[in-house]
Design an enzyme around this catalytic site. Structure first.
Site, short mmCIF file in Angstrom:
data_model
loop_
_atom_site.label_atom_id
_atom_site.label_comp_id
_atom_site.label_asym_id
_atom_site.label_seq_id
_atom_site.Cartn_x
_atom_site.Cartn_y
_atom_site.Cartn_z
NE ARG A 10 -3.59 2.38 2.46
CZ ARG A 10 -4.18 2.89 3.52
NH1 ARG A 10 -4.01 2.31 4.71
NH2 ARG A 10 -4.93 3.95 3.42
CG HIS A 11 -0.87 5.04 -0.81
ND1 HIS A 11 -0.94 5.91 0.27
CD2 HIS A 11 -2.13 4.69 -1.10
CE1 HIS A 11 -2.20 6.08 0.60
NE2 HIS A 11 -2.95 5.34 -0.19
NE ARG A 63 -3.68 7.85 -2.16
CZ ARG A 63 -4.69 8.35 -2.86
NH1 ARG A 63 -4.55 9.51 -3.49
NH2 ARG A 63 -5.84 7.71 -2.92
CD GLU A 90 -8.65 3.35 -2.05
OE1 GLU A 90 -9.15 2.28 -2.50
OE2 GLU A 90 -8.04 3.41 -0.98
CG HIS A 153 -4.74 3.32 -3.91
ND1 HIS A 153 -4.17 4.52 -3.54
CD2 HIS A 153 -4.55 3.21 -5.25
CE1 HIS A 153 -3.68 5.12 -4.62
NE2 HIS A 153 -3.88 4.33 -5.67
#
Length: 193
Positions: A10-11, A63, A90, A153
């Site tokens: 995940r970012h 991101r 996302e 995400h």
């Protein structure tokens, strides 16, 4: 559905994560803590990426892209090619993006109650549901033909847990999705690194 090894990252954290704001598809940059998380995750996957057999793909949101670049640098693989796929964006929170739950509760209490009744299937105005996200993620999974590292995400991880690990739809939206851990999906298990 065919399963291949997938490493999910995940970012890193953004200021909106810290403020518990719905980011969705808004392009919010990493903060310094998020950059450190990404570097930590790069160190965690360094030995995996060293063999060169892994395809790397990520969300095109800033991101996730910044996280991917930091991960690759920390893993000693700065020149490793990667692709971006809009399918990995996302979940779209529509009109809720930029708001916190208390703000939604104050301004749109009926919408929040409807979401609480069915968090998996609820579609915010001008947005999409987790069920919609899982549908687009399932189509993407069918395209995989080898070991893949994914940088995306929290919603995408929830969809993968539903699709690959069998997490029930009513539980998946409530899953904690850490930004300082790596998730490994294999044919037989899900591991956190």
């Amino acid at each position: 559905m065919s399963r291949v090894p997938i490493v999910f990252i995940r970012h890193g954290e953004t200021d909106w994560n810290r403020e518990f704001r719905f980011q969705g598809q808004r392009d919010i940059p990493l903060n310094d803590h998020g950059r450190r998380q990404a570097a930590r995750n790069g160190g965690a996957v360094a030995s995996i990426l060293a063999d060169g057999a892994w395809r790397i793909v990520g969300s095109p949101l800033g991101r996730a892209l910044e996280t991917m670049r930091i991960v690759l640098e920390a893993a000693g693989q700065s020149d490793h090619p990667f692709t971006l796929d809009p399918v990995l964006k996302e979940v779209n929170y529509g009109d809720w993006e930029g708001m916190t739950l208390p703000e939604i509760e104050q301004r749109l209490p009926d919408q929040l109650r409807a979401r609480d009744a069915d968090k998996w299937g609820y579609v915010p105005p001008n947005g999409e549901s987790y069920a919609n996200l899982a549908d687009r993620t399932a189509v993407w999974l069918k395209t995989l033909d080898g070991p893949t590292v994914v940088v995306a995400h929290g919603g995408v991880l929830r969809a993968l847990m539903y699709l690959l690990a069998g997490l029930p739809a009513h539980d998946a939206p409530h899953l904690a999705v850490p930004q300082d851990r790596v998730i490994l999906f294999t044919a037989k298990s899900v591991l956190t690194i």
